[in-house]
Design a protein around this motif. Structure first.
Motif, PDB file in Angstrom:
ATOM      1  N   TYR A   1      -8.430   3.388  -2.704  1.00 54.01           N
ATOM      2  CA  TYR A   1      -9.169   2.120  -2.663  1.00 54.01           C
ATOM      3  C   TYR A   1     -10.622   2.362  -2.252  1.00 54.01           C
ATOM      4  CZ  TYR A   1      -5.287  -1.134  -3.423  1.00 54.01           C
ATOM      5  OH  TYR A   1      -4.262  -1.855  -3.978  1.00 54.01           O
TER       6      TYR A   1
ATOM      7  N   VAL B   1      -5.016   4.510   0.614  1.00 55.52           N
ATOM      8  CA  VAL B   1      -6.223   4.020   1.298  1.00 55.52           C
ATOM      9  C   VAL B   1      -7.453   4.728   0.751  1.00 55.52           C
ATOM     10  CG1 VAL B   1      -7.404   3.892   3.519  1.00 55.52           C
ATOM     11  CG2 VAL B   1      -4.971   3.351   3.371  1.00 55.52           C
ATOM     12  N   GLU B   2      -7.353   6.053   0.618  1.00 53.18           N
ATOM     13  CA  GLU B   2      -8.487   6.816   0.079  1.00 53.18           C
ATOM     14  C   GLU B   2      -8.801   6.395  -1.355  1.00 53.18           C
ATOM     15  OE1 GLU B   2      -7.254  10.821   0.516  1.00 53.18           O
ATOM     16  OE2 GLU B   2      -7.516  10.857   2.714  1.00 53.18           O
TER      17      GLU B   2
ATOM     18  N   PRO C   1      -0.048   1.442   5.147  1.00 60.11           N
ATOM     19  CA  PRO C   1      -0.349   1.950   3.808  1.00 60.11           C
ATOM     20  C   PRO C   1      -0.475   3.475   3.833  1.00 60.11           C
ATOM     21  CG  PRO C   1      -2.341   1.125   4.826  1.00 60.11           C
ATOM     22  CD  PRO C   1      -1.232   0.850   5.801  1.00 60.11           C
TER      23      PRO C   1
ATOM     24  N   LYS D   1      -1.932   7.070   3.326  1.00 59.05           N
ATOM     25  CA  LYS D   1      -3.330   7.503   3.423  1.00 59.05           C
ATOM     26  C   LYS D   1      -3.931   7.829   2.063  1.00 59.05           C
ATOM     27  CE  LYS D   1      -1.952  12.251   4.632  1.00 59.05           C
ATOM     28  NZ  LYS D   1      -2.080  13.313   5.667  1.00 59.05           N
TER      29      LYS D   1
ATOM     30  N   LEU E   1     -11.392  -2.994   1.909  1.00 57.86           N
ATOM     31  CA  LEU E   1      -9.955  -2.985   2.184  1.00 57.86           C
ATOM     32  C   LEU E   1      -9.674  -3.658   3.522  1.00 57.86           C
ATOM     33  CD1 LEU E   1      -7.338  -1.965   0.899  1.00 57.86           C
ATOM     34  CD2 LEU E   1      -7.577   0.131   2.254  1.00 57.86           C
TER      35      LEU E   1
ATOM     36  N   GLY F   1       0.798  -1.227   0.000  1.00 56.65           N
ATOM     37  CA  GLY F   1       0.000   0.000   0.000  1.00 56.65           C
ATOM     38  C   GLY F   1       0.825   1.267   0.000  1.00 56.65           C
TER      39      GLY F   1
ATOM     40  N   GLN G   1      -6.435  -5.193   6.138  1.00 59.54           N
ATOM     41  CA  GLN G   1      -5.007  -5.105   6.444  1.00 59.54           C
ATOM     42  C   GLN G   1      -4.642  -6.226   7.411  1.00 59.54           C
ATOM     43  OE1 GLN G   1      -3.691  -1.201   7.706  1.00 59.54           O
ATOM     44  NE2 GLN G   1      -5.272  -0.182   6.499  1.00 59.54           N
TER      45      GLN G   1
END
Length: 1020
Positions: free
Chosen positions: A986, A983-984, A978, A980, A993, A947, A995
């Protein structure tokens, strides 16, 4: 066995038989059977069992405290009532119930009575967070503990300042510091830290690392057993402020200084390997152990020689006073007796001081407690039963700290000692009775046992030379048919050596049997060769310990003698470490085993049932019947007891005339011929019981050593493991074929010397692996046959990946695929390939010059695993699953690399479900895959490169269109994974998502139509 007596002149045997059968001459058999395990003889055994039962019930059922107190009072009242009405059995049972309830209450108090100011409570309340440094003020409980390039501190907290708030604190923080350069080392040395130093430090505190997979150990347990709440790393000596000295116990401070001086003296006299071993054996510091030494001793099941326990305490006790257990027979003079008592009490005091100095680990406490009870017991009560001694030591330790019941070191230590006192010593005693037997007034009948057992016992214990001397003085002549081997061994004076070896093997076998399930569940190792190697391991350990002490004592006096001593210690060390070498080629000398999880782990408890049955049957076995043939005056019996009743003339017959002796000889012979046999020992029911116990024990051993494999489900399953910062995934194909993709590992990076925000750190450059001497095998207190793995320098392949595979009851892998040569993907294979049979190794690029790849290739060669290469365009089918290799393209130029963008990318297609596994590819490789036009669509995506912000581009996600994505990353990544932004990205694509560090192991399960996704933490 036949007894041949010479004819007695002038007498007939028949009248003598008649006399022997007459009421006036009736023989008296020994009293009714009295078990050595009876409550009245071993009360502490039952008290300890009741206490353990209560503690375990609390851990399993967690009964409320308001219920336990009334139960305890009621049980005590019932016990008193039964005593009053003289019902001893009922009173004993009620007392044991009350003790079990008390054990549950003690365990409850230990679990719940944690002060709100304790560091671990403040961490749970998020007053302390791992992302924010705090100012912690406290007092050092001991001097800094040295380690290679580092020091560890046990700081008892007094207060802390966090989030601009100061508050009281308690508990212990385990802090480490690594002064990297000469300037930092000088600054640390100038602090002059010692026991009682009051400090204020700026540090981040956290719990121990946790890996959420089946089989993975919880390293917080190691912290708690060591007495620590949290741990942290001090980045620089400049972050330590000294605030003076607190009042401390001077004797304790002196002991700690002695320990440091001892380690300094060891380091000055011996080379690194030997000094590391001696520091572990004498000072309890295992940070300096050589990796090869550790591995060799683990393979040979002699690692316990490095863990200070009963062996080491016993050696030191012997060295202090040549320990004698029976002081009252040493001399008839009271002055000598008094001197022995004073010397013994002084030795006990020294041993307890030593136990405190090396840390009071459970095996050390057990050994010191047992030694104290075993030595003082005879001085007070005249006799101390060994089983009672073991049980009393366990009772005391568990009453003070109930949580020890789950401590592997405690369990292994007491299992080993219990095996000695309940199996080995009773068996040796019965063999001695059989081997030494000759006809006497109390034991007229030959032993009842199989001929092979009798011959074996005689080989060990029959003294032919002494028998012949006694026969020359006896008025009666007879010959005993004894083993020819026994006679020759005794005549050649080889019997003591053979006896010592066999008895050590019996003891070692008993220990191996008793600790087998514990070794399987905690260390996944079985070493039958340890039965033989442990015979010499104790002697070599004694030579190392005492030799090391002698060398340090004589070094200031004579350099020559010191050099000779060093050479002898080095030789003993080499023999101990390399004792496994001749057996390395033997398949069953030492091997790893799988273990059971959940309710299947009940097999480990059931294993002890037939083992306990054998101990009970061994206690009931009476191979030699005791018989009292004459109604003599009691003085004769006393004389018989004094002289051991070995067939000699006793004090009552000395001085009689020849005629009187001859008459007694006739009576003795007649009694032997006429007396009835006691055949309890040979009863069919006893033989059947022994056979059943042995068969049950054998079946349990097979179940533990070779667990039944889990049947294939007909589905494709993928387990994405939580390995911290790294990748590892196990694929199980529909009919059971397995493929391990990556095995995790620690990525070594340059040491950070200031507080850096995780999100500010990106992927570091590749660093060479640290030297093996800095990769320590143990940090936590290793109280068992193998030390627990350090949660700071963790061997991921051993403790996480291998443990997960073993929890799945697997001992082989069909394929092992390394996506690329980064340490956090490939380093764990070093352990995995040693622990499992691997059918085929696979890799993408084979880099020209890469340290990690060379390590991987070396392990592959050592284990004779064929290694193949994968490249884009390859396809193959495994049990109905199409495996497509999408990346990397074949290397066409030199040097060949195996970096992130050279990772192997696989697409698995089973029915209508597709799964994409991407390794560590980044934006360039993602763009190349998109441009190639290959089908990238997948229902499940293993997110590229943990990520990071240099991967998972929007264009790539648009082509894959996954429903679910898994990011393999630690719970708190030091690289900010990952990112940020990723993450946003995805979430903006409506992708679920997960982890591994946050959710634990992620499981993907599909039958080719539907898709099931589960996480370890949600399923627990």
């Amino acid at each position: 066995m036949f007894l041949h007596t010479n004819p007695v002149s002038g007498a007939s045997l028949r009248p003598a038989v008649a006399v022997a059968r007459s009421p006036a001459f009736a023989g008296r058999r020994r009293p009714a059977f009295s078990s050595a395990l009876a409550v009245r003889r071993q009360p502490c055994l039952y008290l300890a069992a009741a206490l353990i039962t209560g503690i375990l019930l609390d851990r399993w059922l967690a009964a409320p405290g308001w219920l336990l107190a009334p139960l305890a009072v009621t049980a005590v009242a019932l016990s008193g009532r039964f005593i009053f009405v003289k019902k001893a059995t009922q009173a004993t049972l009620a007392l044991l119930v009350s003790l079990a309830v008390t054990g549950a209450w003690l365990s409850l108090q230990e679990r719940e009575n944690v002060q709100p100011t304790r560091l671990k409570r403040l961490f749970e309340a998020r007053v302390i967070t791992p992302d924010d440094p705090i100012e912690l003020t406290g007092v050092l409980l001991a001097p800094p503990e040295p380690a290679p390039g580092a020091f560890f501190h046990a700081l008892e907290a007094e207060s802390l300042r966090a989030q601009d708030t100061t508050q009281m604190a308690s508990g212990v923080a385990r802090l480490s510091i690594s002064p990297g350069d000469d300037e930092a080392r000088d600054e640390f040395k100038q602090l002059a830290l010692d026991t009682g130093s009051r400090l204020r430090v700026l540090v981040r505190l956290e719990r121990a690392r946790r890996y959420s997979n089946p089989g993975s150990p919880d390293f917080n347990d190691f912290l708690e057993r060591r007495g620590d709440d949290l741990k942290g790393t001090i980045k620089s000596p400049l972050l330590i402020e000294t605030l003076g000295k607190a009042t401390t116990n001077r004797a304790l401070a002196w002991l700690y200084r002695v320990r440091l001086r001892l380690m300094e003296a060891i380091e000055a006299r011996f080379d690194a390997k030997v000094s590391g071993t001696l520091k572990a054996m004498l000072a309890g510091n295992r940070y300096f152990l050589d990796a090869q030494v550790t591995e060799r001793l683990r393979q040979s099941a002699t690692f316990h020689t490095l863990v200070i326990a009963g062996l080491h305490i016993g050696i030191l006790a012997w060295a202090l006073l040549r320990l004698r257990w029976d002081f009252w027979r040493s001399s008839g003079k009271r002055a000598v007796q008094g001197h022995s008592i004073v010397r013994t009490l002084a030795a006990i005091l020294v041993l307890w001081a030593y136990a405190i100095m090396v840390g009071l680990a459970p095996p050390v406490v057990r050994a010191a407690t047992m030694l104290t009870i075993g030595v003082i017991g005879p001085m007070i009560f005249r006799r101390a039963a060994s089983i009672n001694t073991v049980s009393l030591a366990a009772f005391i330790m568990l009453a003070l700290k109930p949580a020890l019941v789950a401590d592997p070191g405690f369990q292994l230590s007491f299992a080993a000692v219990a095996a000695i006192v309940a199996l080995a010593l009773p068996l040796i005693d019965k063999l001695k009775q059989i081997g030494e037997w000759q006809p006497t007034s109390r034991t007229p009948h030959p032993p009842v046992c199989p001929p092979a057992v009798r011959a074996f016992a005689e080989m060990l214990f029959w003294n032919e030379r002494e028998f012949r001397r006694d026969s020359q003085r006896s008025p009666i002549r007879y010959r005993l048919e004894k083993s020819v081997v026994a006679r020759w061994l005794n005549r050649l004076r080889l019997q003591p050596l053979a006896r010592a070896f066999v008895l050590l093997v019996i003891t070692s076998t008993a220990i191996q049997l008793a600790t087998l399930p514990l070794m399987a569940v905690y260390f996944n190792r079985v070493s039958p060769i340890g039965i033989v190697l442990n015979v010499t391991a104790g002697l070599l350990t004694a030579a190392l310990m005492l030799g090391g002490l002698v060398v340090m004592a004589i070094a200031p006096l004579s350099a020559g003698l010191s050099a000779l001593g060093v050479a002898a210690v080095n030789a003993a060390h080499d023999l101990l470490v390399h004792s496994i070498v001749p057996f390395e080629g033997m398949a069953l000398a030492t091997f790893r085993v799988a273990h059971y999880e959940d309710w299947h782990a009940l097999i480990y408890a059931l294993y002890f049932v037939p083992l306990a049955g054998l101990a009970i049957l061994l206690d009931r076995w009476r191979p030699v019947d005791e018989f009292y043939p004459f109604d003599r005056p009691r003085a004769d019996d006393a004389a018989t007891r004094r002289h051991g009743d070995t067939g000699r003339e006793d004090a009552a017959t000395r001085g009689r005339g020849d005629a009187e002796k001859e008459e007694e000889a006739r009576d003795h012979a007649a009694t032997i011929a006429a007396s009835p046999r006691l055949r309890v020992s040979a009863s069919p029911s006893l033989r059947v019981a022994v056979s059943l116990c042995l068969m049950a024990l054998l079946a349990s051993m097979i179940a533990i050593i070779r667990p039944a494999t889990i049947a294939p489900t007909g589905k494709l399953a993928i387990y994405f493991l939580d390995v911290g910062q790294g990748d590892s995934a196990l694929i199980v194909f529909p009919r059971g074929t397995t493929m391990l993709i990556d095995a995790g590992g620690e990525l070594q990076i340059a040491r950070v010397t200031n507080f850096t925000k995780p999100e500010d750190v990106e992927t570091p450059g590749r660093q060479p692996a640290v030297a093996a001497s800095n990769r320590q095998a143990s940090d936590a207190d290793g109280d068992a046959d193998e030390a627990p793995i350090n949660d700071d320098g963790l061997a991921i392949g051993e403790a996480v990946v291998s443990r997960f595979l073993w929890s799945q009851r697997r001992t082989r892998l069909d394929y092992a695929l390394a996506t690329h040569a980064d340490a956090d993907h490939i380093a764990g294979f070093s352990e995995v390939m040693k622990n499992f049979h691997v059918g085929q190794g696979l890799i993408g690029h084979r880099p020209t010059d890469d340290f990690e790849y060379k390590q991987f290739a070396s392990v592959v060669r050592q284990n004779r695993i064929p290694l193949g290469s994968l490249a884009a365009g390859q396809r193959f089918d495994i049990e109905g699953v199409r495996v497509e290799v999408l990346w990397p393209p074949r290397a066409t130029s030199l040097p060949v690399t195996s970096n992130n963008d050279d990772s192997v990318v696989l697409r698995l297609v089973y029915g209508s479900v597709a799964i994409l596994l991407t390794g560590d590819i980044e934006e360039p490789a993602e763009a190349a895959l998109i441009a190639s036009g290959v089908d990238l669509h997948a229902d499940v995506l293993k997110a590229p490169h943990h990520g990071s912000k240099t991967s998972s581009t929007g264009a790539f996600l648009d082509r894959v269109r996954p429903r679910c994505a898994i990011i393999s990353v630690g719970e708190r990544s030091r690289f900010g994974h990952p990112h940020k932004i990723v993450v946003e990205r995805y979430l903006s694509h409506s992708i679920r998502l997960l982890q591994t560090g946050r959710d634990g192991m992620v499981t993907i399960d599909t039958d080719g139509r539907g898709l099931d996704v589960g996480t370890y933490r949600n399923n627990r």
